[in-house]
Each structure stands twice: as C-alpha cells, then as structure tokens.
Design a protein around this motif. Structure first.
Motif, short mmCIF file in Angstrom:
data_model
loop_
_atom_site.label_atom_id
_atom_site.label_comp_id
_atom_site.label_asym_id
_atom_site.label_seq_id
_atom_site.Cartn_x
_atom_site.Cartn_y
_atom_site.Cartn_z
N THR A 36 0.78 -1.24 0.00
CA THR A 36 0.00 0.00 0.00
C THR A 36 0.82 1.29 0.00
O THR A 36 0.25 2.37 -0.16
N THR A 37 2.14 1.23 0.19
CA THR A 37 2.90 2.47 0.23
C THR A 37 2.85 3.22 -1.10
O THR A 37 3.04 2.61 -2.16
N PRO A 38 2.60 4.53 -1.09
CA PRO A 38 2.59 5.30 -2.34
C PRO A 38 3.93 5.27 -3.07
O PRO A 38 3.98 5.41 -4.30
N LEU A 39 5.03 5.05 -2.34
CA LEU A 39 6.36 5.05 -2.96
C LEU A 39 6.46 4.01 -4.07
O LEU A 39 7.16 4.23 -5.06
N TYR A 40 5.78 2.90 -3.90
CA TYR A 40 5.88 1.80 -4.86
C TYR A 40 5.54 2.25 -6.28
O TYR A 40 6.30 1.98 -7.23
N THR A 41 4.43 2.92 -6.44
CA THR A 41 3.98 3.32 -7.79
C THR A 41 4.46 4.72 -8.18
O THR A 41 4.11 5.19 -9.27
N LYS A 46 7.18 1.96 -15.29
CA LYS A 46 5.98 1.69 -16.09
C LYS A 46 5.49 0.26 -15.88
O LYS A 46 4.43 -0.12 -16.42
N THR A 47 6.22 -0.54 -15.11
CA THR A 47 5.87 -1.94 -14.89
C THR A 47 5.17 -2.18 -13.56
O THR A 47 4.82 -3.32 -13.24
N ALA A 48 4.98 -1.14 -12.75
CA ALA A 48 4.47 -1.29 -11.38
C ALA A 48 2.99 -0.91 -11.29
O ALA A 48 2.60 0.21 -11.65
N PHE A 49 2.18 -1.85 -10.79
CA PHE A 49 0.74 -1.64 -10.63
C PHE A 49 0.29 -2.23 -9.29
O PHE A 49 0.98 -3.06 -8.70
N ARG A 50 -0.89 -1.82 -8.84
CA ARG A 50 -1.49 -2.44 -7.65
C ARG A 50 -3.01 -2.45 -7.79
O ARG A 50 -3.57 -1.61 -8.49
N VAL A 51 -3.66 -3.40 -7.08
CA VAL A 51 -5.11 -3.53 -7.17
C VAL A 51 -5.80 -3.25 -5.83
O VAL A 51 -6.93 -3.67 -5.61
N VAL A 52 -5.10 -2.53 -4.94
CA VAL A 52 -5.70 -2.07 -3.68
C VAL A 52 -5.39 -0.59 -3.50
O VAL A 52 -4.51 -0.04 -4.18
N ALA A 53 -6.09 0.04 -2.57
CA ALA A 53 -5.85 1.45 -2.28
C ALA A 53 -4.46 1.66 -1.69
O ALA A 53 -3.90 0.76 -1.05
N ASN A 54 -3.90 2.85 -1.87
CA ASN A 54 -2.60 3.14 -1.26
C ASN A 54 -2.77 3.85 0.08
O ASN A 54 -3.87 4.21 0.49
N ASP A 55 -1.66 4.07 0.78
CA ASP A 55 -1.70 4.60 2.14
C ASP A 55 -2.20 6.04 2.22
O ASP A 55 -2.63 6.49 3.28
N ASP A 56 -2.11 6.78 1.12
CA ASP A 56 -2.67 8.14 1.13
C ASP A 56 -4.15 8.08 1.46
O ASP A 56 -4.65 8.85 2.28
N GLY A 263 -0.10 3.73 -12.05
CA GLY A 263 -0.27 2.31 -11.84
C GLY A 263 -1.12 1.99 -10.62
O GLY A 263 -1.28 0.84 -10.25
N ASP A 264 -1.65 3.05 -9.99
CA ASP A 264 -2.56 2.85 -8.86
C ASP A 264 -3.96 2.53 -9.37
O ASP A 264 -4.37 2.95 -10.45
N LEU A 265 -4.71 1.80 -8.54
CA LEU A 265 -6.07 1.43 -8.90
C LEU A 265 -6.98 2.65 -8.87
O LEU A 265 -6.99 3.42 -7.90
N ARG A 266 -7.77 2.84 -9.92
CA ARG A 266 -8.75 3.92 -9.94
C ARG A 266 -9.94 3.55 -9.05
O ARG A 266 -10.37 2.40 -9.01
#
Length: 285
Positions: A36-41, A46-56, A263-266
């Motif tokens: 969940t850390t925002p730093l990841y994305t 361009k290869t980094a994605f996530r399917v959950v909300a981030n810590d923000d 790459g964050d989930l909308r």
C-alpha cells in the motif's frame, strides 16, 4: 532467467519496493495485491501496478474516522519503522493535522520484532490519549494491546490492514475487547459485488479446504487482469501486452480493475472493521 512474463506480488511494501526495480530493469510487469505504500507506484516504473488502495487514502480514512466518528481529541501515534508502518503512520499524522480538531500528543517508535512496549506506552499513558494509532503488523499489535491493558490504557486502537487479521484475537487475547480495535483493509466490495465475492469464497473453500485470507481475491484479480491484457494484445510477451495492461478495464470480483498514470487502482475501495467477540466485524465500506 526462468522466463517469467508477469509477477503477482509482493505481500508488503518492504519487499515490493526493492523487487519493483529488478522487475522494471527486466521489463516484467508487476501487480501487487497488497502493498500500500505510495512510494511503490511513484518511482517512475511503467511496470508497477497495484489492485488495492494506497496509504494516502488509508491514512485519510482512518484520520477522518478517528476525529469525526470516534470524536478523538488527543491522539498518540506509534510506528514500527518499516516502509509500511512508518509510511502509514506519517500519512495518518499528516491527515490528522489537515483535518484539525484533534492533537497528536505523542509520537513513538518501535521495530517490527519488538515484544516489550512498556516504556513507550508509559510515556503515552501520561498524555491520556483517546486514540492510539499504530503503523505496524498484528504480530506486534497483539502484545502491545496486552501491555496497554496491563497499564490501564483504555484508548481506542486504530491501525491499517497489517492489524486486520484472523490472527490478532489469538495474539491479543482478552485485551482485544469489543469495539476497541478499529482497522481498515485496502479493499472490499459493496452490495452489487457481494454475490460474486461469496461465490469466489465458496469455490476457494471447495478447492483448498480452507477459507481464503484477506488478499486472495486481489491476487486472483491481478492474475486475471494479466490474462485479459495478454488476450487484448494477442501475446504473452511483456513488451507487447504491457501497454494493454496500463489501459485495461477488467471487471474483477473485487471491482473494476483500471489503473491511473502511476499504476494505482482507480476508484479504490476501503473497508473498516472492528472486533466483536473475537470476530472481525465490518463497520462500513
């Protein structure tokens, strides 16, 4: 070396961030179902994605709940100095100050292997907080709750998804209480999707003989999003299906999988829980 073309992982922020650089260098797309850390994305990969909300978003929701629902006036903040725990605690503290109406009366630190929290809890007790926020995992939250009980600290205990687990009741024992611990999972489904989630749970239990753990549905949707991107591109070559993945709109069991420019989930969902009689109990989605 093994010819991997896609990665579903990793579980937490501390492993996901360093791994993401390796995958980016190799041109391998990665979808985390849990980090969940925002730093990841926000590293520019361009290869980094996530399917959950981030810590923000997690920090914002928890700060709002602590102030506007729990009516906290004085809040203490503790974190375990991990990428996940510190990042979440920093965001929570930032949002408490932004929202206003509550004061952070103590900021304390520990580590993710600690078992003795009496020193920091004694300092916190003197400040008489209404809420203690903890950025960390269940393995340390359980003993911390026991020591809070022993010291007579009756503040609400607010935390992120690292504490929202099936193990916490065993780790905390009688210190868990009812409606004492408030935690949030970076995910969750609303009423229109509940039937699909229930069906997934039944299929999972039939196949594996156990109830699924928190992030199994998100790992499943990450896998299926990869498959959908490969079908759309007509190829399993990462160089060819990565553009399709970046613009995917896939209806998963946890919701619509679509990514923003980072790459964050909308439109990511969050679910708040408490514990009652030792069971996780949903508060709201």
């Amino acid at each position: 070396d093994g010819g991997v073309v896609a990665v579903v992982g990793h579980l937490n922020s501390g492993t996901t961030i360093p791994a993401s650089k390796i995958y980016d260098s190799a041109g391998i797309p990665q979808i985390s179902p849990a980090a969940t850390t925002p730093l990841y994305t926000h590293q520019g990969y361009k290869t980094a994605f996530r399917v959950v909300a981030n810590d923000d978003l997690v920090g914002r929701v928890l700060a709002n709940y602590a102030i506007n629902t729990l009516k906290a006036n004085k809040i203490a903040v503790i974190d375990d100095r991990t990428a996940f725990g510190q990042g979440l605690a920093d965001q929570f503290a930032k949002d408490v100050k932004r929202i206003g109406g509550a004061q952070i009366v103590s900021r304390q630190f520990t580590n993710d292997r600690a078992t003795d929290f009496n020193a920091i809890l004694t300092q916190i007790r003197a400040r008489r907080p209404d809420v203690i926020f903890y950025g960390g995992m269940d393995a340390t939250a359980g003993p911390m709750l026991k020591q809070m009980q022993a010291l007579g600290i009756d503040a609400k205990f607010v935390s992120g998804d690292g504490v929202c687990s099936e193990k916490l009741p065993l780790l905390a024992g009688t210190a868990l209480g009812d409606d004492k611990v408030i935690c949030v999972v970076a995910g969750g489904v609303d009423a229109p999707l509940e039937a699909g989630m229930t069906a997934f749970a039944e299929r999972y239990k039939k196949r594996y003989g156990m109830a699924f753990q928190t992030y199994a549905p998100y790992a499943y949707d990450a896998t299926m999003a990869f498959a959908a991107a490969m079908r759309a591109a007509g190829s399993s070559d990462p160089a060819k299906f990565l553009p399709a993945l970046a613009h995917i709109k896939y209806q998963g069991i946890t919701g619509t999988i679509a990514f923003d420019a980072h790459g964050d989930l909308r439109d990511a969902a969050l679910t708040l829980y408490t514990y009652r009689r030792g069971q996780l109990t949903k508060l709201r989605v």
